[in-house]
Design a protein around this motif. Structure first.
Motif, PDB file in Angstrom:
ATOM      1  N   GLU A   1       0.830  -1.206   0.000  1.00 26.83           N
ATOM      2  CA  GLU A   1       0.000   0.000   0.000  1.00 26.83           C
ATOM      3  C   GLU A   1       0.863   1.254   0.000  1.00 26.83           C
ATOM      4  O   GLU A   1       0.590   2.207  -0.726  1.00 26.83           O
ATOM      5  CB  GLU A   1      -0.929  -0.004   1.211  1.00 26.83           C
ATOM      6  CG  GLU A   1      -1.839   1.208   1.261  1.00 26.83           C
ATOM      7  CD  GLU A   1      -2.760   1.197   2.464  1.00 26.83           C
ATOM      8  OE1 GLU A   1      -3.469   2.192   2.645  1.00 26.83           O
ATOM      9  OE2 GLU A   1      -2.773   0.213   3.232  1.00 26.83           O
TER      10      GLU A   1
ATOM     11  N   GLU B   1       1.242   4.076  -2.947  1.00 24.87           N
ATOM     12  CA  GLU B   1       0.753   5.383  -2.492  1.00 24.87           C
ATOM     13  C   GLU B   1      -0.750   5.358  -2.240  1.00 24.87           C
ATOM     14  O   GLU B   1      -1.464   6.300  -2.545  1.00 24.87           O
ATOM     15  CB  GLU B   1       1.146   6.483  -3.480  1.00 24.87           C
ATOM     16  CG  GLU B   1       2.654   6.634  -3.597  1.00 24.87           C
ATOM     17  CD  GLU B   1       3.082   7.711  -4.562  1.00 24.87           C
ATOM     18  OE1 GLU B   1       2.230   8.363  -5.196  1.00 24.87           O
ATOM     19  OE2 GLU B   1       4.305   7.900  -4.679  1.00 24.87           O
ATOM     20  N   GLY B   2      -1.204   4.236  -1.674  1.00 26.12           N
ATOM     21  CA  GLY B   2      -2.599   4.103  -1.270  1.00 26.12           C
ATOM     22  C   GLY B   2      -3.320   3.013  -2.031  1.00 26.12           C
ATOM     23  O   GLY B   2      -2.993   2.732  -3.185  1.00 26.12           O
ATOM     24  N   VAL B   3      -4.303   2.396  -1.386  1.00 16.64           N
ATOM     25  CA  VAL B   3      -5.048   1.310  -2.011  1.00 16.64           C
ATOM     26  C   VAL B   3      -6.006   1.809  -3.079  1.00 16.64           C
ATOM     27  O   VAL B   3      -6.540   1.012  -3.842  1.00 16.64           O
ATOM     28  CB  VAL B   3      -5.814   0.456  -0.975  1.00 16.64           C
ATOM     29  CG1 VAL B   3      -4.853  -0.331  -0.125  1.00 16.64           C
ATOM     30  CG2 VAL B   3      -6.753   1.280  -0.155  1.00 16.64           C
ATOM     31  N   GLU B   4      -6.211   3.118  -3.170  1.00 16.30           N
ATOM     32  CA  GLU B   4      -7.069   3.625  -4.244  1.00 16.30           C
ATOM     33  C   GLU B   4      -6.404   3.441  -5.605  1.00 16.30           C
ATOM     34  O   GLU B   4      -7.046   3.525  -6.642  1.00 16.30           O
ATOM     35  CB  GLU B   4      -7.459   5.093  -4.021  1.00 16.30           C
ATOM     36  CG  GLU B   4      -6.304   6.062  -4.013  1.00 16.30           C
ATOM     37  CD  GLU B   4      -5.652   6.239  -2.641  1.00 16.30           C
ATOM     38  OE1 GLU B   4      -4.760   7.084  -2.549  1.00 16.30           O
ATOM     39  OE2 GLU B   4      -6.025   5.552  -1.687  1.00 16.30           O
ATOM     40  N   HIS B   5      -5.112   3.131  -5.621  1.00 19.27           N
ATOM     41  CA  HIS B   5      -4.380   2.812  -6.844  1.00 19.27           C
ATOM     42  C   HIS B   5      -4.303   1.285  -6.938  1.00 19.27           C
ATOM     43  O   HIS B   5      -3.241   0.692  -6.765  1.00 19.27           O
ATOM     44  CB  HIS B   5      -2.976   3.428  -6.825  1.00 19.27           C
ATOM     45  CG  HIS B   5      -2.980   4.896  -6.627  1.00 19.27           C
ATOM     46  ND1 HIS B   5      -3.293   5.781  -7.624  1.00 19.27           N
ATOM     47  CD2 HIS B   5      -2.729   5.645  -5.528  1.00 19.27           C
ATOM     48  CE1 HIS B   5      -3.217   7.018  -7.152  1.00 19.27           C
ATOM     49  NE2 HIS B   5      -2.889   6.959  -5.873  1.00 19.27           N
ATOM     50  N   GLN B   6      -5.453   0.645  -7.203  1.00 19.45           N
ATOM     51  CA  GLN B   6      -5.572  -0.812  -7.130  1.00 19.45           C
ATOM     52  C   GLN B   6      -4.590  -1.558  -8.019  1.00 19.45           C
ATOM     53  O   GLN B   6      -4.012  -2.549  -7.601  1.00 19.45           O
ATOM     54  CB  GLN B   6      -7.000  -1.245  -7.478  1.00 19.45           C
ATOM     55  CG  GLN B   6      -7.951  -1.135  -6.323  1.00 19.45           C
ATOM     56  CD  GLN B   6      -7.599  -2.108  -5.217  1.00 19.45           C
ATOM     57  OE1 GLN B   6      -7.581  -3.320  -5.405  1.00 19.45           O
ATOM     58  NE2 GLN B   6      -7.296  -1.585  -4.044  1.00 19.45           N
TER      59      GLN B   6
END
Length: 112
Positions: free
Chosen positions: A37, A41-46
């Motif tokens: 993660e 740089e975050g889970v919004e970048h799957q």
């Protein structure tokens, strides 16, 4: 769960030779999820998250040993990506009910 093996269609280049046979392991700790993660740089970048996690889970591709970089994962063909994602999904599925008792009487969560 045991490691999973399979065959890529297009392969990963290693020493100017395409490598096809792969071995992938299951996630060992939650820390691997956190690390992937952070790298993504975050889970919004799957897509990036799954790639970063895949880089951690791949043991080898042919004669190319892990650890793998995100750049190596990005070099895969779309159909090889799908093959590895299917293996990853199988390895990462959680089939245990977290509300069931532990398999071991000695299992305990350490707290500080």
């Amino acid at each position: 769960m045991a490691n999973q093996t399979g065959t890529l269609k297009d392969g990963l280049l290693f020493k100017q030779q395409p490598q096809f046979e792969f071995e992938m392991r299951p996630i060992m700790t939650t820390g691997e999820l956190f690390d992937a993660e952070i790298e993504a740089e975050g889970v919004e970048h799957q897509l990036t998250f799954n790639g970063a996690l895949m880089a951690r889970q791949l043991v080898r591709v042919g004669e190319c040993p892990g650890p793998f970089s995100l750049a190596q994962i990005r070099a895969l063909s779309p159909r090889d990506w799908q093959i590895l994602r299917a293996a990853q999904a199988t390895l990462n599925s959680v089939t245990d009910d977290p509300n069931e008792p532990s398999d071991s009487e000695n299992t305990a969560t350490l707290s500080r």
